[in-house]
Scaffold this motif. Structure first.
Motif, PDB file in Angstrom:
ATOM      1  N   GLN A  33      23.298  46.005 117.549  1.00  0.00           N
ATOM      2  CA  GLN A  33      22.347  45.212 116.780  1.00  0.00           C
ATOM      3  C   GLN A  33      21.171  46.096 116.400  1.00  0.00           C
ATOM      4  O   GLN A  33      21.209  46.756 115.387  1.00  0.00           O
ATOM      5  CB  GLN A  33      21.925  43.981 117.587  1.00  0.00           C
ATOM      6  N   MET A  34      20.163  46.204 117.243  1.00  0.00           N
ATOM      7  CA  MET A  34      19.102  47.165 116.937  1.00  0.00           C
ATOM      8  C   MET A  34      19.651  48.576 117.119  1.00  0.00           C
ATOM      9  O   MET A  34      20.362  48.868 118.081  1.00  0.00           O
ATOM     10  CB  MET A  34      17.899  46.951 117.852  1.00  0.00           C
ATOM     11  N   VAL A  35      19.321  49.445 116.167  1.00  0.00           N
ATOM     12  CA  VAL A  35      19.798  50.825 116.225  1.00  0.00           C
ATOM     13  C   VAL A  35      18.615  51.760 116.017  1.00  0.00           C
ATOM     14  O   VAL A  35      17.781  51.527 115.131  1.00  0.00           O
ATOM     15  CB  VAL A  35      20.912  51.078 115.184  1.00  0.00           C
ATOM     16  N   GLU A  36      18.513  52.773 116.866  1.00  0.00           N
ATOM     17  CA  GLU A  36      17.446  53.766 116.722  1.00  0.00           C
ATOM     18  C   GLU A  36      18.050  55.161 116.747  1.00  0.00           C
ATOM     19  O   GLU A  36      18.998  55.424 117.497  1.00  0.00           O
ATOM     20  CB  GLU A  36      16.405  53.623 117.826  1.00  0.00           C
ATOM     21  N   VAL A  37      17.498  56.050 115.925  1.00  0.00           N
ATOM     22  CA  VAL A  37      18.032  57.399 115.746  1.00  0.00           C
ATOM     23  C   VAL A  37      16.965  58.404 116.163  1.00  0.00           C
ATOM     24  O   VAL A  37      15.790  58.286 115.785  1.00  0.00           O
ATOM     25  CB  VAL A  37      18.449  57.636 114.281  1.00  0.00           C
ATOM     26  N   SER A  38      17.373  59.396 116.946  1.00  0.00           N
ATOM     27  CA  SER A  38      16.436  60.431 117.379  1.00  0.00           C
ATOM     28  C   SER A  38      15.953  61.241 116.185  1.00  0.00           C
ATOM     29  O   SER A  38      16.596  61.282 115.131  1.00  0.00           O
ATOM     30  CB  SER A  38      17.106  61.347 118.404  1.00  0.00           C
ATOM     31  N   ARG A  39      14.837  61.928 116.364  1.00  0.00           N
ATOM     32  CA  ARG A  39      14.252  62.680 115.254  1.00  0.00           C
ATOM     33  C   ARG A  39      15.199  63.765 114.726  1.00  0.00           C
ATOM     34  O   ARG A  39      15.234  64.041 113.535  1.00  0.00           O
ATOM     35  CB  ARG A  39      12.923  63.306 115.693  1.00  0.00           C
ATOM     36  N   ILE A  44      22.029  58.365 118.836  1.00  0.00           N
ATOM     37  CA  ILE A  44      21.856  57.025 118.275  1.00  0.00           C
ATOM     38  C   ILE A  44      21.919  56.040 119.423  1.00  0.00           C
ATOM     39  O   ILE A  44      22.879  56.032 120.200  1.00  0.00           O
ATOM     40  CB  ILE A  44      22.942  56.710 117.222  1.00  0.00           C
ATOM     41  N   TYR A  45      20.897  55.219 119.547  1.00  0.00           N
ATOM     42  CA  TYR A  45      20.812  54.217 120.606  1.00  0.00           C
ATOM     43  C   TYR A  45      20.966  52.825 119.999  1.00  0.00           C
ATOM     44  O   TYR A  45      20.387  52.530 118.952  1.00  0.00           O
ATOM     45  CB  TYR A  45      19.458  54.300 121.313  1.00  0.00           C
ATOM     46  N   VAL A  46      21.754  51.972 120.667  1.00  0.00           N
ATOM     47  CA  VAL A  46      21.943  50.606 120.182  1.00  0.00           C
ATOM     48  C   VAL A  46      21.752  49.618 121.321  1.00  0.00           C
ATOM     49  O   VAL A  46      21.999  49.926 122.490  1.00  0.00           O
ATOM     50  CB  VAL A  46      23.342  50.402 119.545  1.00  0.00           C
ATOM     51  N   SER A  47      21.307  48.410 120.983  1.00  0.00           N
ATOM     52  CA  SER A  47      21.208  47.303 121.932  1.00  0.00           C
ATOM     53  C   SER A  47      21.879  46.085 121.312  1.00  0.00           C
ATOM     54  O   SER A  47      22.112  46.044 120.108  1.00  0.00           O
ATOM     55  CB  SER A  47      19.752  47.014 122.290  1.00  0.00           C
ATOM     56  N   ASN A  48      22.166  45.047 122.120  1.00  0.00           N
ATOM     57  CA  ASN A  48      23.155  44.057 121.676  1.00  0.00           C
ATOM     58  C   ASN A  48      22.650  42.659 121.355  1.00  0.00           C
ATOM     59  O   ASN A  48      23.443  41.817 120.946  1.00  0.00           O
ATOM     60  CB  ASN A  48      24.241  43.933 122.746  1.00  0.00           C
TER      61      ASN A  48
END
Length: 467
Positions: free
Chosen positions: A384-390, A395-399
């Protein structure tokens, strides 16, 4: 000067990697406080992939959702900040249900942030005329905080509240002339073009208790982009995507400060349940335009009885694009398909013609794809939420999406989990799940998990002033 302020995207990409991630977690029942959770992201650490600390809110029922830093790299070109000691230091945590905003200081120990201030709903309502704060970014005139509702709380118009850069006091509504804008969701900008962009979800009454099927089929959710003069808050242009394209959510402008394009995710098309990604851009005449560049079709499940009641009349699983994220080098776009449980990676080197180059499945309404560390346990929810390192390698995701929407699409429970994926930007794409990084379940103390921020900034929280 804080070393995590980068003049250019290139400087950010070559900076040291994050060793911590911050994530907001919430109790759907409102019986225990929501929390700011800190996770270890240093692969050389004995605690890699585990929760380091949990800081609880002093209140109940906030439903922490999106949150952000007090300042990002664009602050190098802003006026109005404290002239000495400017730092990426404070995290501002809006409560989407409570309309409170909690401010946490990540100093002196970034591993154990502490609460320093709470802005109550009455201040937000009295000074800006808004409620239900959603997304924030540090901007040229202050911290811009998008809000879904008016001071009364249930209807619109939603808009943007302006907070002081340093004290975080609510100053006023940001808009000077909102034109036809009524629904609100995300807000971003192109600094060099003196242009802000906003998107549309719905009013609090349209989202508070889940998706309202009648309003969806009546095409009442958001289906347009709005363009504003950033320096004055004056509405300039509304760009219609077509009312079949319902819920225009996340906005991701190009990080190149001279570029005048970006991407917007659309949750669903009511005609066929597909989802889509649109590119906005400024044409040669200076007029802003938008075009659909990605279409993701719905999937027909092998077992219709596995669908939740809300989807059985349709006999299909919609992708439900609920987040997108653009790497700092503007090369790769990540698209979360929360309904099907898929995270897609696109090469957008040509932003008008994306190419899918990677995909991973975790969870999903029907598929329930497991994490590779526990292949016998099906996962609920989905990326769901996705974050990408610089540097674009992690790539980190949460549900979890939003409490009432979780319950609607995953009525047997959504659980709580976070995953990390790896990619090599130089190799042309491809995603691999990190087997060592999988905090889940009781790791979060019975709370669901939502947005992620990375120590030192990340792909979705920074904009840059220079090339």
């Amino acid at each position: 000067m804080d070393s995590t302020f980068y003049r250019t995207p290139g400087e950010a990409i070559t900076a040291p990697a994050e060793s911590l991630a911050y994530m907001v977690t919430f109790d759907r029942a409102g019986q225990q406080p929501d929390a700011l959770t800190v996770l270890d992201t240093d692969p050389e650490s004995d605690g890699y992939g585990t929760v380091i600390s949990t800081a609880e809110m002093p209140t109940l029922g906030d439903e922490l959702h999106h949150f952000g830093w007090n300042a990002c790299s664009s602050a190098l070109a802003h006026e109005g900040h404290c002239t000495e000691g400017l730092q990426r230091r404070y995290l501002l945590l809006p409560g989407l249900r409570s309309s409170r905003i909690h401010v946490f200081d990540t100093q002196p120990d970034p591993r154990t942030p502490g609460l320093v201030k709470t802005i109550d709903a009455a201040e937000l309502a009295a000074r800006a005329g808004y409620s239900r704060p959603h997304t924030l970014h540090c901007g040229p005139s202050g911290v811009l905080l998008s809000c879904l509702g008016t001071a009364d709380g249930d209807e619109g118009p939603g808009g943007i509240a302006l907070l002081d850069h340093d004290t975080f006091e609510v100053r006023r509504a940001w808009e000077s002339d909102r034109g036809p804008q009524y629904l609100a969701y995300d807000a971003w900008w192109h600094l060099g073009a003196d242009t802000a962009v906003t998107s549309e979800w719905g009013t609090p009454s349209m989202v508070e208790n889940g998706l309202v099927p009648e309003r969806l089929m009546n095409r009442e959710y958001g289906h347009a982009l709005h363009f504003w003069t950033l320096s004055t808050g004056q509405h300039r242009q509304r760009v219609e995507l077509g009312d079949e394209h319902q819920m225009v959510l996340e906005l991701r402008p190009a990080h190149d400060p001279e570029a005048t394009y970006g991407f917007a995710g659309v949750v669903t098309n009511v005609e066929d349940l597909s989802a889509s990604v649109w590119r906005w851009y400024r044409g040669g005449t200076g007029v802003w335009r938008a075009e659909k560049v990605i279409t993701i079709p719905a999937e027909v499940p092998s077992r219709a009885d596995a669908l939740p009641p809300a989807l059985r009349p349709f006999g299909a699983v919609p992708p439900l694009v609920t987040d997108i994220n653009l790497s700092v080098d503007d090369r790769y776009l990540y698209v979360s398909c929360w309904g099907t449980g898929e995270l897609k990676q696109y090469d957008v080197g040509d932003p008008a013609a994306p190419r899918e180059v990677g995909s991973v499945r975790l969870g999903g309404i029907v598929e329930r794809a497991p994490h590779p560390t526990d292949p016998r346990t099906p996962l609920a929810g989905g990326p769901q939420m996705v974050e990408v390192s610089r540097d674009g390698r992690r790539i980190y995701v949460s549900n979890s999406l939003y409490g009432s929407w979780d319950d609607q699409f995953y009525p047997d429970g959504v659980g709580a989990w976070m995953a990390k994926l790896d990619t090599d930007p130089e190799s042309g794409g491809g995603l691999t799940v990190d087997r060592r990084f999988f905090p889940h379940g009781d790791d979060f103390g019975g709370r669901r998990v939502h947005q992620i921020r990375l120590q030192g900034g990340d792909a979705s929280s920074d904009s840059y002033c220079y090339r």
